[in-house]
Design an enzyme around this catalytic site. Sequence first.
Site: not given
Length: 154
Positions: A125, A10, A13, A15-17
Amino acid sequence: MTQASVLFVCLGNICRSPLAEAALRAEAEQAGLDIVVDSAGTGDWHVGDAPDPRAQAVARRHGIDISGYRGRQAKPADFHRFTHIFALDSDNLANLRRIRPADGTASLSLLMDLVPGREGSGVTDPYYGNDAGFDITWDDVTRAARAIVARLQT
Ligand code: 4NP
């Protein structure tokens, strides 16, 4: 067959990934699938940082401790180290294409392309939003993780 190794990427690195990494680790373990899983960001602002507290909280609500994860930046060598690289959205996919070495061996694709009905879309995001956004992120990455496990099992 070489062991599958999956990298989620993402922007930050944090939050999402990391949530995608946690979800795939959990789904793979449940399925008895032995794979390597990691995550990275295209940006470098959060190198060395633990995941966002809201990401840690949603993972914990699902029984997973990600407090030990640390941010790192995606690099060209990742295209040799991993068999699969998944971008969490199209901006990050474009940035990954830019750093991909000509002889890179990893397959590169948009994560939600694996989820029926979500092809071509990104994982939103949640960084600038509220806690509810992190629940949506968790749902998205869990669906994608299940799709990855299903593919790697066949
Ligand atoms: P992520 O969220 O890409 O899901 O980790 C973000 C985290 C930090 C920033 C942007 C997005 N940032 O600009 O610092």
